[in-house]
Design an enzyme around this catalytic site. Structure first.
Site, mmCIF file in Angstrom:
data_model
loop_
_atom_site.group_PDB
_atom_site.id
_atom_site.type_symbol
_atom_site.label_atom_id
_atom_site.label_comp_id
_atom_site.label_asym_id
_atom_site.label_seq_id
_atom_site.Cartn_x
_atom_site.Cartn_y
_atom_site.Cartn_z
ATOM 1 N N SER A 101 0.807 -1.221 0.000
ATOM 2 C CA SER A 101 0.000 0.000 0.000
ATOM 3 C C SER A 101 0.836 1.264 0.000
ATOM 4 O O SER A 101 0.836 2.060 0.953
ATOM 5 C CB SER A 101 -0.952 -0.036 1.183
ATOM 6 O OG SER A 101 -1.712 -1.216 1.063
ATOM 7 N N ARG A 157 7.489 6.114 -4.366
ATOM 8 C CA ARG A 157 8.045 6.699 -3.130
ATOM 9 C C ARG A 157 7.410 5.978 -1.948
ATOM 10 O O ARG A 157 6.326 5.415 -2.049
ATOM 11 C CB ARG A 157 7.743 8.201 -3.039
ATOM 12 C CG ARG A 157 6.271 8.514 -2.995
ATOM 13 C CD ARG A 157 5.896 9.966 -2.857
ATOM 14 N NE ARG A 157 4.455 10.082 -3.022
ATOM 15 C CZ ARG A 157 3.844 10.209 -4.195
ATOM 16 N NH1 ARG A 157 4.552 10.270 -5.307
ATOM 17 N NH2 ARG A 157 2.533 10.269 -4.262
ATOM 18 N N ASP A 194 -4.084 -1.450 -1.250
ATOM 19 C CA ASP A 194 -5.157 -1.791 -0.302
ATOM 20 C C ASP A 194 -6.523 -1.235 -0.710
ATOM 21 O O ASP A 194 -7.563 -1.843 -0.427
ATOM 22 C CB ASP A 194 -4.805 -1.370 1.140
ATOM 23 C CG ASP A 194 -4.373 0.074 1.276
ATOM 24 O OD1 ASP A 194 -4.309 0.782 0.246
ATOM 25 O OD2 ASP A 194 -4.102 0.508 2.417
HETATM 26 C C1 BGC Z 1 -0.397 5.164 0.215
HETATM 27 C C2 BGC Z 1 -1.480 4.460 -0.557
HETATM 28 C C3 BGC Z 1 -2.386 3.669 0.371
HETATM 29 C C4 BGC Z 1 -2.890 4.551 1.501
HETATM 30 C C5 BGC Z 1 -3.777 3.813 2.489
HETATM 31 C C6 BGC Z 1 -0.986 5.945 1.368
HETATM 32 O O1 BGC Z 1 0.041 6.488 2.156
HETATM 33 O O2 BGC Z 1 0.332 6.045 -0.630
HETATM 34 O O3 BGC Z 1 -0.925 3.614 -1.553
HETATM 35 O O4 BGC Z 1 -3.461 3.155 -0.351
HETATM 36 O O5 BGC Z 1 -1.775 5.106 2.196
HETATM 37 O O6 BGC Z 1 -3.112 2.783 3.118
#
Ligand code: BGC
Length: 493
Positions: free
Chosen positions: A151, A166, A204
């Site tokens: 995620s 990143r 996610d």
């Molecule tokens: C991430 C996402 C993720 C979200 C929730 C963010 O910091 O960049 O990819 O879906 O957090 O977990």
């Protein structure tokens, strides 16, 4: 000025009125379309190569792992094909040093070792059988297909490959950036000779959308999945012909027959240049002193990783104001705040404190006092001090919930979802929507204030908690990927 008056004055800085919500929505629509057309935009709008949502009839046994917060989760999911499933899981906290100072190799080997012990405990027969077959030189038989919920922002090249753009949420392992995270996991798995094939890469939010669509009642598939937890983000079903940047990805392989693809918006980075997002001095300083200044600017105002720190900074400003007294012992106050309290530590204030404080309805602040004691070792606060904390918590939490309406409204409007009478199904997950009192209520209030949504539109939006997106959702995507034989090329860096 009294303490409560000062808290009220600061709280007003967190107001996010209707006209700002509306400006936010228009700008979001602009950034959304820009992200669909080209790379390196503030909203990444990542094509996921998942081109259909499930309908509840899917079947099979899949593995899923989830890296995205403080815990690493391994699970096996049995999809029964009748909207139900059984899930076995284990969860382990990721050691701090692996999150922020080690190498990607250390991290991925750690993950592979957790998969190994999970298989030995829960699927030992299968595991042993695989080891025996290996000795006979038969490697490819009976591999578990695994959905990898990762995620963080990833540039995807297919359903089972993507390079890390990143890190977010406190992770920082620089040598992983730019590398294919599926390949990294597969090499660690291969090093331990596990019977596992990384079949799908899953954000996610995409998992949440898929899991909700598998389990939700009724004929219509789910349109959008969103997380309001440690981080925030959303994924939704977009029309293929609007994702014009796909034309530049000549080698991309995906099923075009549905005419749709799930887009991972990465809305945590909405408006990084702050053209419409509200900003206070606390937001500004939090960002400047974070390990990723200038990015995830929407997330830094909305999600659990940050709300506690915003509150801590606002309270600290009052504490440090010589004319005011919060948490300072005096002749009239018996309050105690030890010097080793997390109140003085950056990121020391956990967002669950906000949920506890907001939920307090007692007139003598029973829960506020308990929360201050448990989280910050603050004892004997006065009622005024408790009231000041409550006022600030309410303002920060409400702004986060109202901001959350912006991407939701924008995506629904842009997709024309409110033009018909059909219900629009939205799956959500995360500690804020689940535990912050009335988070959805404040979000809906702001949704209603957007003229293109209004009361009628708001009523068409069905929001449901979708648990286990990273397990069931990932399993569903592994299923889609495992059915596609053309994807079974080995992962090598
Ligand atoms: C991430 C996402 C993720 C979200 C929730 C963010 O910091 O960049 O990819 O879906 O957090 O977990």
């Amino acid at each position: 000025m009294s303490l409560v008056e000062e808290a009220t004055r600061i709280a007003r800085e967190f107001d996010y009125p209707a006209e700002q919500v509306q400006r936010g929505v228009s700008e979001y629509i602009r950034q959304l379309n820009e992200g669909l057309a080209k790379e390196n935009t503030t909203l990444s709008q990542i094509p996921t190569f998942v081109t259909a949502v499930p309908n509840g009839t899917e079947k099979g046994l899949y593995l899923a792992v989830d890296l995205g917060g403080t815990n690493f989760r391994v699970c096996s999911v049995q999809l029964h094909g009748d909207t139900t499933f059984s899930l076995t899981q284990s969860k382990i906290m990721i050691p701090r040093e692996l999150m922020a100072s080690g190498t990607s190799k250390d991290l991925f080997l750690f993950l592979a070792r957790q998969i190994e012990s999970f298989l030995r405990i829960h699927h030992n027969e299968h595991f042993e059988a695989h080891l025996r077959r290996r000795l006979d030189g038969n490697h490819e038989q009976d591999l578990f297909d695994l959905g990898f919920t990762f995620s963080f922002p990833v540039r995807q090249f297919g359903i089972n490959s993507g390079t890390l753009i990143r890190w977010t949420k406190g992770f920082n392992i620089p040598d992983a950036v730019g590398h294919d995270v599926c390949a990294l996991l597969q090499s660690a798995i291969d090093e331990l000779q596990l019977p596992v094939r990384v079949a799908a890469l899953v954000n996610d939010t995409v998992g949440t959308l898929m899991a909700r669509s598998y389990t939700s009642p009724g004929e219509t598939g789910t349109f959008l999945g969103a997380i309001f937890g440690t981080g925030t983000n959303g994924a939704y079903v977009e029309k293929l012909d609007k994702i014009t940047k796909l034309q530049h990805m000549k080698d991309a392989h995906y099923d075009k027959s549905t005419g749709e693809m799930i887009i991972n918006a990465e809305w945590g980075s909405f408006d990084n240049h702050l053209s419409v997002l509200p900003s206070t001095v606390y937001d500004h300083d939090l960002d400047a002193e974070s390990n990723n200044p200038g990015v995830q600017m929407f997330e830094k105002r909305v999600s659990g990783m940050f709300l506690g720190e915003i509150l801590r900074r606002a309270l600290l400003a009052i504490h440090n104001n010589p004319k005011l007294a919060i948490f300072k012992a005096s002749e009239t106050s018996k309050v105690s705040l030890p010097s080793d309290s997390l109140f003085y530590r950056q990121w020391g204030l956990d967002t669950s404190l906000l949920s506890q404080v907001e939920a307090d309805t007692t007139k003598d602040y029973v829960d506020v006092k308990a929360a201050l004691k448990d989280h910050l070792k603050i004892e004997n606060p006065s009622n005024d001090e408790c009231e000041a904390v409550k006022i600030l918590v309410h303002a920060i939490g409400k702004r986060a919930a109202r901001l959350s309406a912006v991407p939701l409204a924008a995506i629904l409007i842009d997709a024309g979802k409110l033009d018909s009478d059909d219900v629009v199904d939205v799956g959500v997950d995360g500690s804020l929507v689940e535990f912050y009192p009335n988070f959805e209520g404040y979000m809906r209030e702001a949704l209603r204030e957007v003229p293109q949504v209004g009361d009628a539109g708001n009523k068409k939006i069905r929001i449901g908690i979708s648990k286990d997106g990273s397990g069931v959702g990932a399993a569903l995507i592994a299923l889609v990927a495992s059915k596609d034989e053309t994807l079974h090329t080995p992962h090598k860096e």
